[in-house]
Design an enzyme around this catalytic site. Sequence first.
Site, PDB file in Angstrom:
ATOM      1  CB  CYS A   1      -1.020  -0.023   1.221  1.00  0.00           C
ATOM      2  SG  CYS A   1      -1.911   1.552   1.175  1.00  0.00           S
TER       3      CYS A   1
ATOM      4  CB  CYS B   1      -3.384   2.498  -1.395  1.00  0.00           C
ATOM      5  SG  CYS B   1      -3.348   0.957  -0.873  1.00  0.00           S
TER       6      CYS B   1
ATOM      7  CE  LYS C   1      -4.893   4.176  -5.804  1.00  0.00           C
ATOM      8  NZ  LYS C   1      -5.539   2.764  -5.692  1.00  0.00           N
TER       9      LYS C   1
ATOM     10  CE1 TYR D   1     -11.473  -4.032  -6.597  1.00  0.00           C
ATOM     11  CE2 TYR D   1     -11.094  -1.845  -5.653  1.00  0.00           C
ATOM     12  CZ  TYR D   1     -12.105  -3.116  -5.794  1.00  0.00           C
ATOM     13  OH  TYR D   1     -12.703  -3.412  -4.740  1.00  0.00           O
TER      14      TYR D   1
ATOM     15  CD  GLU E   1      -7.298   2.213  -8.343  1.00  0.00           C
ATOM     16  OE1 GLU E   1      -8.033   2.463  -7.550  1.00  0.00           O
ATOM     17  OE2 GLU E   1      -6.135   1.648  -8.002  1.00  0.00           O
TER      18      GLU E   1
ATOM     19  CG  HIS F   1     -28.165  23.859  -2.619  1.00  0.00           C
ATOM     20  ND1 HIS F   1     -28.410  22.989  -3.644  1.00  0.00           N
ATOM     21  CD2 HIS F   1     -28.290  25.039  -3.161  1.00  0.00           C
ATOM     22  CE1 HIS F   1     -28.534  23.550  -4.802  1.00  0.00           C
ATOM     23  NE2 HIS F   1     -28.535  24.920  -4.360  1.00  0.00           N
TER      24      HIS F   1
ATOM     25  CD  GLU G   1     -27.952  19.720  -2.829  1.00  0.00           C
ATOM     26  OE1 GLU G   1     -29.038  20.267  -2.320  1.00  0.00           O
ATOM     27  OE2 GLU G   1     -27.059  20.330  -3.665  1.00  0.00           O
TER      28      GLU G   1
HETATM   29  P1  NDP Z   1      -8.422  -7.694  -9.967  1.00  0.00           P
HETATM   30  O1  NDP Z   1      -8.910  -9.147  -9.426  1.00  0.00           O
HETATM   31  O2  NDP Z   1      -9.234  -6.435  -9.531  1.00  0.00           O
HETATM   32  O3  NDP Z   1      -8.456  -7.802 -11.392  1.00  0.00           O
HETATM   33  C1  NDP Z   1      -7.875  -8.635 -12.329  1.00  0.00           C
HETATM   34  C2  NDP Z   1      -8.389  -8.698 -13.550  1.00  0.00           C
HETATM   35  O4  NDP Z   1      -7.304  -9.531 -14.452  1.00  0.00           O
HETATM   36  C3  NDP Z   1      -9.667  -8.836 -13.692  1.00  0.00           C
HETATM   37  O5  NDP Z   1     -10.289  -8.312 -14.753  1.00  0.00           O
HETATM   38  C4  NDP Z   1      -9.579 -10.305 -14.207  1.00  0.00           C
HETATM   39  O6  NDP Z   1     -10.413 -10.687 -15.173  1.00  0.00           O
HETATM   40  C5  NDP Z   1      -8.296 -10.188 -15.062  1.00  0.00           C
HETATM   41  N1  NDP Z   1      -7.520 -11.687 -15.128  1.00  0.00           N
HETATM   42  C6  NDP Z   1      -7.025 -12.256 -14.143  1.00  0.00           C
HETATM   43  N2  NDP Z   1      -6.303 -13.281 -14.586  1.00  0.00           N
HETATM   44  C7  NDP Z   1      -6.360 -13.233 -15.924  1.00  0.00           C
HETATM   45  C8  NDP Z   1      -5.519 -14.241 -16.854  1.00  0.00           C
HETATM   46  N3  NDP Z   1      -5.024 -15.093 -16.479  1.00  0.00           N
HETATM   47  N4  NDP Z   1      -5.587 -13.711 -18.089  1.00  0.00           N
HETATM   48  C9  NDP Z   1      -6.330 -12.454 -18.368  1.00  0.00           C
HETATM   49  N5  NDP Z   1      -7.067 -11.817 -17.614  1.00  0.00           N
HETATM   50  C10 NDP Z   1      -6.830 -12.156 -16.156  1.00  0.00           C
HETATM   51  O7  NDP Z   1      -7.067  -7.515  -9.577  1.00  0.00           O
HETATM   52  P2  NDP Z   1      -6.000  -6.248  -9.934  1.00  0.00           P
HETATM   53  O8  NDP Z   1      -4.853  -6.878 -10.355  1.00  0.00           O
HETATM   54  O9  NDP Z   1      -6.699  -5.015 -10.542  1.00  0.00           O
HETATM   55  O10 NDP Z   1      -6.021  -5.664  -8.103  1.00  0.00           O
HETATM   56  C11 NDP Z   1      -5.618  -6.711  -7.059  1.00  0.00           C
HETATM   57  C12 NDP Z   1      -6.412  -6.599  -5.845  1.00  0.00           C
HETATM   58  O11 NDP Z   1      -5.787  -5.336  -5.228  1.00  0.00           O
HETATM   59  C13 NDP Z   1      -8.042  -6.145  -6.174  1.00  0.00           C
HETATM   60  O12 NDP Z   1      -8.823  -7.073  -6.563  1.00  0.00           O
HETATM   61  C14 NDP Z   1      -8.206  -5.363  -4.894  1.00  0.00           C
HETATM   62  O13 NDP Z   1      -8.663  -5.965  -4.179  1.00  0.00           O
HETATM   63  C15 NDP Z   1      -6.795  -4.773  -4.858  1.00  0.00           C
HETATM   64  N6  NDP Z   1      -6.763  -3.091  -5.033  1.00  0.00           N
HETATM   65  C16 NDP Z   1      -7.473  -2.255  -4.501  1.00  0.00           C
HETATM   66  C17 NDP Z   1      -7.693  -1.161  -5.017  1.00  0.00           C
HETATM   67  C18 NDP Z   1      -8.254  -0.073  -4.196  1.00  0.00           C
HETATM   68  O14 NDP Z   1      -8.954  -0.269  -3.396  1.00  0.00           O
HETATM   69  N7  NDP Z   1      -8.709   1.116  -5.076  1.00  0.00           N
HETATM   70  C19 NDP Z   1      -6.552  -0.685  -5.961  1.00  0.00           C
HETATM   71  C20 NDP Z   1      -5.870  -1.606  -6.454  1.00  0.00           C
HETATM   72  C21 NDP Z   1      -5.741  -2.857  -6.172  1.00  0.00           C
HETATM   73  P3  NDP Z   1     -12.093 -11.319 -14.381  1.00  0.00           P
HETATM   74  O15 NDP Z   1     -12.812 -10.098 -14.336  1.00  0.00           O
HETATM   75  O16 NDP Z   1     -12.651 -12.075 -15.910  1.00  0.00           O
HETATM   76  O17 NDP Z   1     -11.716 -12.277 -13.401  1.00  0.00           O
END
Ligand code: NDP
Length: 457
Positions: free
Chosen positions: A42, A47, A50, A177, A181, A434, A439
Amino acid sequence: MSFDYDFLVIGGGSGGVRAARMAATYGARTALVEEYRMGGTCVIRGCVPKKLFVYASRFTDLFEVAPSFGWTVNAEFDWPTLVANKDREIARLESAYAAGVEGKGGTIFRDRAVLTGPNSVRLLKDGRELTAKYILVATGGQAHVPDIPGKELGITSNEAFDLKALPHSILIYGGGYIAVEFATVFAGLGVATTIVYRGDKILRGFEEELREGLEAGLVERGVKFIYETTIRALEKQGDDISVSFSDEVVAPYGAVMFATGRRANTAGLGLEAAGVALNPDGSIPVDKMSRTNVDSVYAVGDVTGRAQLTPLAIREGWYVAETLFNDNPQWVDLSLVGTAVFAEPEVAAIGLTEAEAATHGDIDVYVTRFRPMINTLSSKTTRTMMKLVTAANGGKVLGLHILGPDAAELVQMAAIAMGMAATKADFDRAIAMHPTAAEELVTFKSPSWTWRDGKKV
Ligand code: NDP
């Protein structure tokens, strides 16, 4: 049996540091072992940097509307300045994390710890073996990169924070996510940005309108989308990377970033030696008290495979210390956890989606869409969307979903009311402020639509 420490934490990220600091505060003899930098994902490469980068990219939005307020702006952006300033802030936070533990009497070992039993670890550099009554595994996670030819040519969010220069174009793989982002950041900073995702809409699991609205906002920002497509291979092509897609298209990009999920950091930790069971994906299963199948070993944060969110890791770590060293057993209630995606527009949500709520009983749904006031003098078309889901006829607020400026700030405050089981009538009692966006949440008159007996009315 006597131990060197009461509490030994592996991992100096959000969860581990909070646990160590609280345990030391309660008088436990506490050690924390961290092999990299204090602060964890983080603070060091998640976080915090980012959000700083998102702020940097949002100046573009301000410059875009500035002329409508009478301003003429000749702006130039310098990436190395941003990276250097980000590094300075992270170094400050890193020191604060270390001071937080040491200031309470905890000891930090800059080393890699490997479990050698249920109450012992070996420090790999130092060679020493340390024993502890309780061990907490808080080693977090790491980016998962699909096994495709040429994958080493791509980057993950780790490297994205420290690029020497911005690429002319970037292909981001994933629809979660991190993908949206970083698409926000790169597109806002002028990089030609494309998201390629295997699904048909970004942000799986979020309310449909938020998914569609975010896509529209990112398109307005210049982001291109390729759906229902995967990457087959990457190959070097001069200074670029040639990408072969599953639909046979081949195209060059300045950089390719994997945002394809994160996996628990458990490899080579010696968990087997301690008898700690693992899930098939490598994460550590724990009970609601964050205890593993071994009584003396606990785990918190991303390494457990629960929701990968910093505030949860912090709360879990704190409650482990509370339970073990303050005679005050506590566990985290995961039933109402808000989440935010710091894209542009921002997304935040808490509670049930409309579809989930409709399976629980009769509900009312209140929806509003409007242009954020800052955009009203310009031609910028991005709209704010708010959806409030309540039990029927002024009942309990079950879900809140917001897309637009400060969505996360709004949902964070609403979380307090929802945690107190606020009803629509409670929201209505609040006098509006307002002109604000918030609101809208306290001035909804009649439902936009309802669900009765499982049917949308
Ligand atoms: P996510 O799980 O959010 O997204 C991963 C993405 O990659 C999904 O769209 C998934 O597809 C795709 N994917 C997974 N495996 C494959 C593969 N083998 N081939 C192709 N596509 C694939 O993970 P992130 O990496 O974005 O982030 C990790 C975690 O970190 C998040 O889930 C979140 O919990 C945390 N995070 C939180 C943030 C916040 O609070 N603002 C910011 C950044 C991260 P599908 O949807 O089909 O599974």
